[in-house]
Every structure is written in structure tokens, then in C-alpha cells.
Design a protein around this motif. Structure first.
Motif, PDB file in Angstrom:
ATOM      1  N   ALA A  34       0.791  -1.225   0.000  1.00 53.10           N
ATOM      2  CA  ALA A  34       0.000   0.000   0.000  1.00 53.10           C
ATOM      3  C   ALA A  34       0.829   1.284   0.000  1.00 53.10           C
ATOM      4  O   ALA A  34       0.273   2.369   0.103  1.00 53.10           O
ATOM      5  CB  ALA A  34      -0.922  -0.002   1.221  1.00 53.10           C
ATOM      6  N   GLU A  35       2.161   1.165  -0.085  1.00 51.93           N
ATOM      7  CA  GLU A  35       2.945   2.398  -0.094  1.00 51.93           C
ATOM      8  C   GLU A  35       4.334   2.225  -0.717  1.00 51.93           C
ATOM      9  O   GLU A  35       4.909   1.137  -0.708  1.00 51.93           O
ATOM     10  CB  GLU A  35       3.077   2.972   1.323  1.00 51.93           C
ATOM     11  CG  GLU A  35       3.647   1.998   2.297  1.00 51.93           C
ATOM     12  CD  GLU A  35       3.475   2.429   3.754  1.00 51.93           C
ATOM     13  OE1 GLU A  35       3.929   1.693   4.626  1.00 51.93           O
ATOM     14  OE2 GLU A  35       2.891   3.514   3.996  1.00 51.93           O
ATOM     15  N   ALA A  36       4.808   3.373  -1.262  1.00 51.70           N
ATOM     16  CA  ALA A  36       6.185   3.445  -1.746  1.00 51.70           C
ATOM     17  C   ALA A  36       6.954   4.177  -0.652  1.00 51.70           C
ATOM     18  O   ALA A  36       6.559   5.265  -0.236  1.00 51.70           O
ATOM     19  CB  ALA A  36       6.234   4.225  -3.043  1.00 51.70           C
ATOM     20  N   ILE A  37       8.048   3.565  -0.177  1.00 53.38           N
ATOM     21  CA  ILE A  37       8.791   4.173   0.935  1.00 53.38           C
ATOM     22  C   ILE A  37      10.089   4.777   0.375  1.00 53.38           C
ATOM     23  O   ILE A  37      10.877   4.088  -0.283  1.00 53.38           O
ATOM     24  CB  ILE A  37       9.090   3.120   2.029  1.00 53.38           C
ATOM     25  CG1 ILE A  37       7.753   2.521   2.504  1.00 53.38           C
ATOM     26  CG2 ILE A  37       9.873   3.734   3.186  1.00 53.38           C
ATOM     27  CD1 ILE A  37       7.894   1.275   3.340  1.00 53.38           C
ATOM     28  N   LEU A  38      10.278   6.066   0.635  1.00 53.81           N
ATOM     29  CA  LEU A  38      11.433   6.767   0.076  1.00 53.81           C
ATOM     30  C   LEU A  38      12.608   6.737   1.045  1.00 53.81           C
ATOM     31  O   LEU A  38      12.428   6.509   2.246  1.00 53.81           O
ATOM     32  CB  LEU A  38      11.037   8.214  -0.241  1.00 53.81           C
ATOM     33  CG  LEU A  38       9.741   8.367  -1.056  1.00 53.81           C
ATOM     34  CD1 LEU A  38       9.462   9.833  -1.356  1.00 53.81           C
ATOM     35  CD2 LEU A  38       9.834   7.577  -2.364  1.00 53.81           C
ATOM     36  N   ALA A  39      13.808   7.010   0.490  1.00 59.26           N
ATOM     37  CA  ALA A  39      15.027   6.926   1.310  1.00 59.26           C
ATOM     38  C   ALA A  39      14.995   7.914   2.474  1.00 59.26           C
ATOM     39  O   ALA A  39      15.573   7.655   3.533  1.00 59.26           O
ATOM     40  CB  ALA A  39      16.244   7.173   0.432  1.00 59.26           C
ATOM     41  N   ASP A  40      14.298   9.062   2.309  1.00 61.51           N
ATOM     42  CA  ASP A  40      14.250  10.035   3.406  1.00 61.51           C
ATOM     43  C   ASP A  40      13.133   9.715   4.413  1.00 61.51           C
ATOM     44  O   ASP A  40      12.825  10.528   5.283  1.00 61.51           O
ATOM     45  CB  ASP A  40      14.070  11.462   2.856  1.00 61.51           C
ATOM     46  CG  ASP A  40      12.744  11.638   2.110  1.00 61.51           C
ATOM     47  OD1 ASP A  40      11.942  10.678   2.104  1.00 61.51           O
ATOM     48  OD2 ASP A  40      12.514  12.713   1.534  1.00 61.51           O
ATOM     49  N   GLY A  41      12.532   8.562   4.270  1.00 57.11           N
ATOM     50  CA  GLY A  41      11.518   8.128   5.238  1.00 57.11           C
ATOM     51  C   GLY A  41      10.087   8.469   4.835  1.00 57.11           C
ATOM     52  O   GLY A  41       9.142   7.935   5.419  1.00 57.11           O
ATOM     53  N   GLN A  42       9.932   9.356   3.838  1.00 57.89           N
ATOM     54  CA  GLN A  42       8.562   9.693   3.405  1.00 57.89           C
ATOM     55  C   GLN A  42       7.863   8.469   2.828  1.00 57.89           C
ATOM     56  O   GLN A  42       8.520   7.600   2.246  1.00 57.89           O
ATOM     57  CB  GLN A  42       8.635  10.740   2.307  1.00 57.89           C
ATOM     58  CG  GLN A  42       8.701  12.159   2.786  1.00 57.89           C
ATOM     59  CD  GLN A  42       8.473  13.075   1.600  1.00 57.89           C
ATOM     60  OE1 GLN A  42       7.383  13.151   1.065  1.00 57.89           O
ATOM     61  NE2 GLN A  42       9.540  13.735   1.183  1.00 57.89           N
ATOM     62  N   ARG A  43       6.555   8.440   2.921  1.00 56.94           N
ATOM     63  CA  ARG A  43       5.790   7.314   2.388  1.00 56.94           C
ATOM     64  C   ARG A  43       4.722   7.837   1.442  1.00 56.94           C
ATOM     65  O   ARG A  43       3.997   8.766   1.807  1.00 56.94           O
ATOM     66  CB  ARG A  43       5.116   6.531   3.520  1.00 56.94           C
ATOM     67  CG  ARG A  43       6.119   5.775   4.330  1.00 56.94           C
ATOM     68  CD  ARG A  43       5.606   5.325   5.672  1.00 56.94           C
ATOM     69  NE  ARG A  43       6.704   4.707   6.387  1.00 56.94           N
ATOM     70  CZ  ARG A  43       6.825   3.397   6.585  1.00 56.94           C
ATOM     71  NH1 ARG A  43       5.907   2.576   6.169  1.00 56.94           N
ATOM     72  NH2 ARG A  43       7.874   2.902   7.217  1.00 56.94           N
ATOM     73  N   ILE A  44       4.630   7.254   0.260  1.00 56.64           N
ATOM     74  CA  ILE A  44       3.580   7.653  -0.680  1.00 56.64           C
ATOM     75  C   ILE A  44       2.559   6.520  -0.716  1.00 56.64           C
ATOM     76  O   ILE A  44       2.893   5.405  -1.126  1.00 56.64           O
ATOM     77  CB  ILE A  44       4.130   7.898  -2.102  1.00 56.64           C
ATOM     78  CG1 ILE A  44       5.284   8.915  -2.053  1.00 56.64           C
ATOM     79  CG2 ILE A  44       3.028   8.354  -3.053  1.00 56.64           C
ATOM     80  CD1 ILE A  44       5.941   9.166  -3.401  1.00 56.64           C
ATOM     81  N   PRO A  45       1.314   6.804  -0.276  1.00 61.34           N
ATOM     82  CA  PRO A  45       0.320   5.737  -0.338  1.00 61.34           C
ATOM     83  C   PRO A  45      -0.007   5.406  -1.785  1.00 61.34           C
ATOM     84  O   PRO A  45      -0.348   6.307  -2.562  1.00 61.34           O
ATOM     85  CB  PRO A  45      -0.899   6.346   0.374  1.00 61.34           C
ATOM     86  CG  PRO A  45      -0.653   7.794   0.451  1.00 61.34           C
ATOM     87  CD  PRO A  45       0.779   8.076   0.211  1.00 61.34           C
ATOM     88  N   THR A  46       0.147   4.162  -2.191  1.00 54.71           N
ATOM     89  CA  THR A  46      -0.144   3.762  -3.578  1.00 54.71           C
ATOM     90  C   THR A  46      -0.374   2.260  -3.681  1.00 54.71           C
ATOM     91  O   THR A  46       0.201   1.486  -2.919  1.00 54.71           O
ATOM     92  CB  THR A  46       1.001   4.162  -4.530  1.00 54.71           C
ATOM     93  OG1 THR A  46       0.633   3.794  -5.857  1.00 54.71           O
ATOM     94  CG2 THR A  46       2.322   3.506  -4.186  1.00 54.71           C
ATOM     95  N   ARG A  47      -1.211   1.890  -4.622  1.00 52.43           N
ATOM     96  CA  ARG A  47      -1.401   0.464  -4.947  1.00 52.43           C
ATOM     97  C   ARG A  47      -0.756   0.136  -6.283  1.00 52.43           C
ATOM     98  O   ARG A  47      -0.861  -0.976  -6.773  1.00 52.43           O
ATOM     99  CB  ARG A  47      -2.904   0.141  -5.015  1.00 52.43           C
ATOM    100  CG  ARG A  47      -3.614   0.258  -3.696  1.00 52.43           C
ATOM    101  CD  ARG A  47      -3.421  -0.974  -2.861  1.00 52.43           C
ATOM    102  NE  ARG A  47      -3.819  -0.724  -1.492  1.00 52.43           N
ATOM    103  CZ  ARG A  47      -4.000  -1.680  -0.598  1.00 52.43           C
ATOM    104  NH1 ARG A  47      -3.829  -2.931  -0.920  1.00 52.43           N
ATOM    105  NH2 ARG A  47      -4.332  -1.380   0.631  1.00 52.43           N
ATOM    106  N   THR A  48      -0.122   1.148  -6.912  1.00 53.98           N
ATOM    107  CA  THR A  48       0.527   0.912  -8.209  1.00 53.98           C
ATOM    108  C   THR A  48       1.927   1.494  -8.167  1.00 53.98           C
ATOM    109  O   THR A  48       2.107   2.709  -8.217  1.00 53.98           O
ATOM    110  CB  THR A  48      -0.274   1.586  -9.350  1.00 53.98           C
ATOM    111  OG1 THR A  48      -1.635   1.204  -9.236  1.00 53.98           O
ATOM    112  CG2 THR A  48       0.264   1.184 -10.711  1.00 53.98           C
TER     113      THR A  48
END
Ligand SMILES: Cc1cc2nc3c(=O)[nH]c(=O)nc-3n(C[C@H](O)[C@H](O)[C@H](O)COP(=O)(O)OP(=O)(O)OC[C@H]3O[C@@H](n4cnc5c(N)ncnc54)[C@H](O)[C@@H]3O)c2cc1C
Length: 536
Positions: free
Chosen positions: A251-265
Motif C-alpha cells: 500500500a505504499e512506496a517508501i522513500l530513502a528520506d523516510g517519506q511514504r507515498i500511499p499507492t497500490r501501483t
């Protein structure tokens, strides 16, 4: 082992490098029948990768980017099989079994390695499970179907706002040519078809491009890259530079700076790795790619050639060829000429090619191009992109079909059909009648079988006859030995009483055995007991 003629050239891989090598060999060896060209590829078609992104948006038909290899290569013996192993000492290539379980061992005099590279998410948390690669026709089709599925779900998801946000956020990682082209097509597609979903507000849609460097399209001139960035942003793509994808969940793409983008794709075009088959070869390599001379002969060999994305080919000016179709096609001509020269005698040619240009489509009738050192952008670049790639498609039939699709695409809305395709390779039920063999001693170990009903007998060859080893019934399993030991079958299993089994492919079996240590221990115990019974 198969029978072969005096000079067999075996080409591994049916991409740009392999197909064009075979084409040139067919021409050069036209009137000779003491040569044999054999090509092995997983699929029976050649994929024109530069147009793959358009399959996602439906600008061209699903089959428009592919051509059947049999029609392209009339004098080449095609084996549509997965290559299992390569033995450069014995000069053999082993392919996985098809409908039978018999391994197919192919002997060669000259070997051409054109296996490309692979998008490999190993070592990246959650990416192997949740990121979608973008390299093959099946990836493009999967992405298209998945995106439509997400839209269908979002249209009826009114209770869970978080899930709705995940469904309507589409993330692409990698701002090279393929990442930019796929994000542009995906963005155009979603924003166009959303008109068919009155339940979705267009402002809910988010399309994000993640790129680890400070500008996208690093292969291009800076000005063109900025232009591309600007165009994508204007169309609603959230371009995030200096942003590295580190991990993923469902349910998410996790970025190196810790941010999370909610996504199913989550689509990722990076990172590229050498093909595992090349990885396993004890040949000279650098960064996983085969080191070859300018003749395309692999260093330290006299009959193994390599080209395309799996090879490090030196250029005349001291640099190395980039992994592009443009180079692979030209390398193929040199490789074919040199293979023939090395068999017939003659002088070896050295590979030399000066890149003509670079083109990247941005969707919506715009593109960026750098041709003969001149920068072109916008509609003119898009027109060049389409004309050049149309002419590069193999065969006039294919060119006509694509031209027709493009013309219709200018006036008709994009297709919105979601295809649901079953995977015949996964866990399946199989039925056997008495007397029928499930597998035979010496076959390749490709599946584990669990008996759901009926009986099977296990036998082993003994001189001209066979000795019975065991009878198995419902709840028992067989086939684990060859899978655990990576060997061929050491016994034959035959149906005694109408037999139904659950058949698990090697890949799924290996994943289970690796993640469930207790299951693996139990399997190993049973294997040891079975071995002891046989010994006593
Ligand atoms: C989306 C995308 C867009 C691109 N756009 C451009 C572009 O616009 N211009 C450009 O010049 N380049 C472009 N490229 C790069 C270009 O496609 C590659 O450089 C080119 O395909 C390399 O050719 P190849 O034959 O070395 O490898 P590939 O084309 O990857 O072919 C390798 C072949 O080997 C087969 N194979 C691999 N492993 C096995 C196995 N174990 N058993 C059997 N078969 C196997 C594969 O099925 C495949 O057919 C693009 C690439 C992608 C992914």
C-alpha cells in the motif's frame, strides 16, 4: 543429446541482438547447407521495446509491438524454451522441459550470448513482492490491466478514504527513457479514461515520477531534460528529483528520506542487473556484463560471442557502447560477419558505430530528440519519434498496423477493457490414468506433486527391468528430491489407480521451502527416510 550438422551456431536470446544476428547469418550463409542456425528464446515473438509504453495507454494494440520470430527467421531453427544452463566446456546449452519432463541438451560449435539484462529487485525491501517491472510485453499488459482494476475499485470505494487515495495514486520509479515514457503514457491514459468514471474527481488522481538524480533523462542534453520535466509537470505528473525509492509494501512506496507515498501501483524501471545465466558463467566480466573484444568475441574464448545489453562492447574512441537497441542491431552485423569469418577463414571486422541520436516520447504529441547533435523538442520531435520508430519496426505488415492504430488513436477514445489472464504456470490440479507416467527417471525436476486421491508407484531402472521402491497414496507427496538437490529425477513415478495431484512448480516450491524452514526440514527428513529405504 540432439544430432547436429558440422557447424551449429546457437544464439541465446531473441531480442534485438539475437534476432538481428540470426538475420545477418541467414543472409551470409544463404547458399550453404553445412551450417545450422539455432535460436533459443523464452517467447516465440520479438518485442519492439521502444513502443512498449504505448501498450500501457492503448495507443497501439497489444500485439502491435511484437513479431513472430518464425516469420522473421525462415532458416533458423527456433526453440521456444527457457534456458536452464550453459556449459562452455562441454559446449552445450540445456533448456527447461516443455510438455514432457525431458531436458533438452543442445550442442554448439559457436555460441552467441544475447540474453539482455533483467530488472531485478533483489535486496530491495518489499520491491520483489510489490513493485511491477517494465521490460516485457507481459509487464506492459499487466500494468495496463492493473491500472484499470485500480480505477474500477476506486469508483466503488466510498467508505475507506485512505484506500481510495492509494488506488488513485500511480508511482513510477526511474527517470531514464523507459521510466519517463511509461509515466507520460500512464498519465495521459488515466487522465483521459477518468472521464468514464463520474464517481472519481480528476483532482483525486496523482501520478508521481521518482528519480534519484537531480534531473531526469541523464542521457540527454540538460536543456531537453528540463523541457521534458516541464512538460510532464504541466500535464500533472509530480516529478520528484533527488528522491530514491527504498522499499515498498502493498500500500505504499517508501522513500530513502523516510517519506511514504500511499499507492497500490508502483512501477519500477530500475535497477537493471545482468541476466542470472550470464552471472553464473565463468567468463570474463565487468559489472556483470561480458567483456568482449571489438570483434565481439568474449575474452579468453574462441567460439563464444556476446553482444547487446549483456555485453561490454568497447568503442573506437575508448568508451563503452550504451545498452540500447540502436547499438545491439549494429553489433549483430559485426558478430554475424565474424562468426562466418572464423568458420570459413577470413579477416575479422571490428565493431564501430557512431550513435545517430536519442529520442524520448512524452505523450500527448510531444517528445524530445537529440539527432546528429541537434536538439529538437515538442511536436516536431514527436513526429520524428513516430516516423523513425515506425520505419524501424520489422516488416511492412506490422508498420501498417501500427500506423492504423496511431491514426485511429487521434480520433477515438482509448480502450478501457481490462483483460483477466490466468497464469497456467502456477499451482495446478493434474489428473493421471492408470499406467500413465507422471515423470521418468532422468527427467528434469520441475514440479512437486501432492496426491489428493488415487495411487502411484515409484520404480527405479535395474538393468533391462525396474525395481519397485514405494507405493504412495492420498496425502503423500513426491518429486521433492530433484527439487531440493537440483538434480534430475532418480526414479519413475507411474499412476496405479486413477490419480489426482496438486502440482507445484519449482519456483513456487523453492519460495515456500526458503521461507518455511520447518517445511524444508520435514521435506529433507522424508527425503532421507526414502533414501534409506532404497539403500536397504
Ligand atoms: C521499455 C523500454 C524502452 C526502450 N526504448 C529504447 C529506445 O527507444 N531506443 C533504444 O535504442 N533502446 C531502447 N531500449 C533498450 C533496448 O530495448 C535494449 O537495449 C535492447 O532490447 C537490447 O537488446 P538485447 O537483445 O541485448 O536484449 P533483450 O532485448 O532484453 O533480449 C534478450 C532476450 O533474451 C531472452 N531471454 C533472457 N533470458 C532467457 C532465458 N533464461 N531463457 C530464454 N530466453 C531468455 C528474453 O526473453 C529476450 O527475448 C528500451 C528498453 C526498454 C525496456
Amino acid at each position: 543429446m540432439d544430432r547436429k550438422k558440422s557447424n551449429r551456431i546457437v544464439i541465446l536470446g531473441g531480442g534485438f541482438a539475437g534476432i538481428y544476428t540470426a538475420m545477418h547469418l541467414e543472409k551470409l550463409l544463404r547458399r550453404r547447407d553445412d551450417f545450422e542456425i539455432l535460436l533459443v528464446n523464452k517467447e516465440n515473438y520479438f518485442v519492439f521495446q521502444p513502443m512498449l509504453a504505448e501498450v500501457v495507454s492503448g495507443s497501439i494494440g497489444i500485439l502491435d509491438t511484437v513479431s513472430p520470430i518464425r516469420r522473421m527467421l525462415r532458416k533458423t531453427d527456433l526453440h521456444v524454451r527457457e534456458i536452464e544452463s550453459i556449459d562452455t566446456h562441454a559446449q552445450t546449452v540445456t533448456t527447461t522441459p516443455g510438455f514432457s519432463h525431458q531436458p533438452n541438451v543442445i550442442q554448439y560449435d559457436h555460441l552467441v550470448l544475447a540474453l539482455g539484462n533483467v530488472t531485478d529487485f533483489r535486496g530491495l525491501r518489499g520491491l520483489p513482492e510489490h513493485a511491477i517491472p517494465f521490460k516485457n510485453l507481459s509487464d506492459a499488459l499487466y500494468i495496463r490491466n492493473h491500472v484499470i482494476h485500480a480505477l474500477e475499485e476506486a469508483a466503488i470505494e466510498h467508505r475507506n478514504a485512505q484506500l481510495r487515495r492509494e488506488l488513485l495514486t500511480f508511482v513510477v520509479a526511474g527517470g531514464g527513457f523507459s521510466g519517463v515514457e511509461v509515466v507520460a503514457e500512464l498519465n495521459d491514459f488515466v487522465r483521459e479514461v477518468i472521464k468514464n468514471y463520474p464517481q472519481i474527481d480528476p483532482d483525486e488522481v496523482r501520478v508521481v515520477l521518482l528519480h534519484a538524480l537531480d534531473r531526469i533523462l541523464p542521457e540527454l542534453d540538460e536543456k531537453l531534460a528540463f523541457y521534458a520535466q516541464k512538460i510532464l509537470a504541466r500535464r500533472g505528473v509530480d516529478v520528484r528529483l533527488n528522491t530514491k525509492l527504498e522499499a515498498a509494501t502493498a500500500a505504499e512506496a517508501i522513500l530513502a528520506d523516510g517519506q511514504r507515498i500511499p499507492t497500490r501501483t508502483l512501477i519500477s524501471t530500475v535497477p537493471s542487473f545482468p541476466n542470472p545465466l550470464i552471472d553464473r558463467l565463468a567468463l570474463s566480466k565487468e559489472r556483470g556484463r561480458l567483456k568482449v573484444a571489438s570483434s565481439l568475441l568474449v575474452e579468453g574464448t574462441n567460439n563464444v560471442w556476446a553482444l547487446g545489453d549483456c555485453a561490454l562492447v568497447p568503442m573506437k574512441d575508448g568508451g563503452l557502447c550504451p545498452p540500447t537497441a540502436q547499438f545491439a542491431i549494429r553489433q549483430a552485423k559485426t558478430a554475424a560477419a565474424n562468426i562466418v569469418a572464423s568458420i570459413r577463414g577470413g579477416e575479422s571486422k571490428l565493431f564501430h558505430f557512431k550513435e545517430l541520436g536519442k529520442l524520448g516520447a512524452l505523450g500527448h504529441r510531444s517528445a524530445v530528440a537529440q539527432v546528429f547533435g541537434i536538439n529538437v523538442s515538442g511536436f516536431l520531435a514527436w513526429f520524428m519519434w513516430r516516423t523513425i520508430y515506425l520505419m524501424k519496426l520489422p516488416g511492412w505488415g506490422r508498420r501498417l498496423k501500427v500506423a492504423a492504430s496511431w491514426t485511429l488513436d487521434l480520433v477515438l477514445p482509448p480502450e478501457l477493457v481490462q483483460l483477466q489472464i490466468n497464469n497456467s504456470q502456477s499451482v495446478v490440479h493434474e489428473h493421471f490414468e492408470p499406467g500413465q507416467e507422471v515423470f521418468r527417471e532422468g527427467d528434469i525436476g520441475d514440479r512437486l506433486y501432492i496426491i489428493t486421491s488415487g495411487k502411484a508407484e515409484v520404480t527405479r531402472k535395474n538393468g533391462d527391468g525396474a525395481i519397485p521402491l514405494a507405493q504412495l497414496g492420498a496425502g503423500e507427496y513426491f518429486g521433492e528430491m530433484a527439487l531440493l538437490n537440483h538434480t534430475t529425477r532418480n526414479a519413475t513415478v507411474r499412476c496405479v489407480e486413477s490419480l489426482d495431484v496438486l502440482s507445484i512448480p519449482k519456483r513456487e516450491f523453492s519460495a515456500l521451502a526458503a521461507t518455511l524452514p520447518t517445511m524444508r526440514e520435514n521435506l529433507e527428513k522424508v527425503m532421507a527416510q526414502r533414501r534409506n529405504t532404497v539403500m536397504n
